[in-house]
Scaffold this motif. Structure first.
Motif, short mmCIF file in Angstrom:
data_model
loop_
_atom_site.label_atom_id
_atom_site.label_comp_id
_atom_site.label_asym_id
_atom_site.label_seq_id
_atom_site.Cartn_x
_atom_site.Cartn_y
_atom_site.Cartn_z
N TYR A 8 24.81 -7.99 -16.32
CA TYR A 8 23.99 -8.68 -17.25
C TYR A 8 23.12 -9.14 -16.67
O TYR A 8 21.71 -9.34 -17.12
CB TYR A 8 24.72 -9.53 -18.20
N TRP B 82 18.84 -8.65 -16.72
CA TRP B 82 17.89 -9.82 -17.01
C TRP B 82 16.89 -9.94 -15.91
O TRP B 82 15.50 -10.03 -16.18
CB TRP B 82 18.59 -11.04 -17.24
N ARG C 63 14.57 -7.23 -16.75
CA ARG C 63 13.84 -7.48 -18.01
C ARG C 63 12.60 -8.33 -17.83
O ARG C 63 11.63 -8.11 -18.25
CB ARG C 63 14.89 -7.87 -18.80
N MET D 60 20.96 -0.31 -18.72
CA MET D 60 20.67 -0.49 -20.29
C MET D 60 21.11 0.99 -20.64
O MET D 60 20.67 1.91 -20.20
CB MET D 60 19.56 -0.84 -20.92
N ALA E 120 19.66 0.66 -26.24
CA ALA E 120 19.13 -0.63 -25.82
C ALA E 120 17.78 -0.54 -25.35
O ALA E 120 17.01 -1.25 -25.48
CB ALA E 120 20.15 -1.21 -25.04
N ALA F 294 21.89 -15.69 -27.65
CA ALA F 294 21.65 -14.30 -27.49
C ALA F 294 22.86 -13.67 -27.15
O ALA F 294 23.87 -14.24 -26.79
CB ALA F 294 20.83 -13.76 -26.33
N THR F 295 23.07 -12.40 -27.59
CA THR F 295 24.52 -11.63 -27.55
C THR F 295 24.25 -10.39 -27.02
O THR F 295 23.51 -9.58 -27.41
CB THR F 295 25.07 -11.55 -29.13
N ALA F 296 25.06 -9.84 -25.99
CA ALA F 296 24.95 -8.52 -25.35
C ALA F 296 26.28 -7.83 -25.62
O ALA F 296 27.21 -8.42 -25.30
CB ALA F 296 24.62 -8.77 -24.24
N VAL G 62 24.54 -2.58 -20.71
CA VAL G 62 23.97 -3.27 -21.97
C VAL G 62 23.95 -2.34 -23.11
O VAL G 62 22.89 -1.45 -23.15
CB VAL G 62 22.90 -4.15 -21.69
N GLU H 158 23.77 -2.99 -26.37
CA GLU H 158 22.76 -3.80 -27.56
C GLU H 158 22.64 -5.12 -27.21
O GLU H 158 23.46 -5.58 -26.56
CB GLU H 158 23.71 -3.54 -28.85
N TYR H 159 21.66 -5.78 -27.34
CA TYR H 159 21.17 -6.97 -27.02
C TYR H 159 20.36 -7.62 -28.45
O TYR H 159 19.51 -7.01 -28.94
CB TYR H 159 20.19 -7.08 -25.95
N THR H 160 21.04 -8.70 -28.83
CA THR H 160 20.27 -9.28 -30.16
C THR H 160 20.08 -10.77 -29.76
O THR H 160 20.72 -11.30 -29.00
CB THR H 160 21.42 -9.30 -31.32
#
Length: 142
Positions: free
Chosen positions: A14, A18, A21, A39, A43, A117-119, A131, A133-135
């Protein structure tokens, strides 16, 4: 529940996602990053859509957010095995800039600087976590 080594591996991936990202948001492009490694294609596609929007709007991000991730849930028996990471993202040191002028674009006044945030992570073939899904919920401060 997952053992400490598995939790640490999920959080490591994770964090690496990031880091890549942040690189992508600095130039509004995933080119030159290792996001494909961290990812799933779905995603990554969602992230690339956001980067394309930024490129069209001529915006980039500077600085980096702070994180407080933790493994919230783990499903070892699922196919593929999954883990859910909950994160408190502090974006107060992560600024949106206009690429044309270099000026800072203020965040919307109703958006808290810290948000949830939730992964959803999956362990695919080769035992590597990604990852899936990332919301983000910018309406919830943390």
């Amino acid at each position: 529940m997952a053992d400490a080594t598995t939790r640490a591996d999920v959080l490591r991936v994770y964090g690496l996602m990031w880091a890549e990202r942040v690189k992508a948001y600095r130039v509004a492009s995933a080119d030159g990053t290792d996001l494909k490694r961290y990812m799933t294609p779905d995603a990554l596609s969602a992230l690339e859509a956001d980067l394309a929007r930024m490129d069209k709007e001529r915006t980039v991000m500077r600085g980096a957010p702070a994180h407080e991730p933790s493994v919230f849930a783990f499903a070892a028996d699922a196919q593929p095995p999954t883990a859910t990471v909950k994160d408190c993202v502090d974006g107060s040191r992560w600024q949106t800039l206009d690429m044309t002028t270099g000026w800072r674009i203020p965040s919307p006044p109703d958006q808290p600087p810290r948000y949830v945030a939730t992964a959803r992570m999956e362990r695919g073939d080769g035992e590597r976590w990604t990852v899936a899904e990332y919301t983000v919920d910018r309406t919830r401060s943390c």
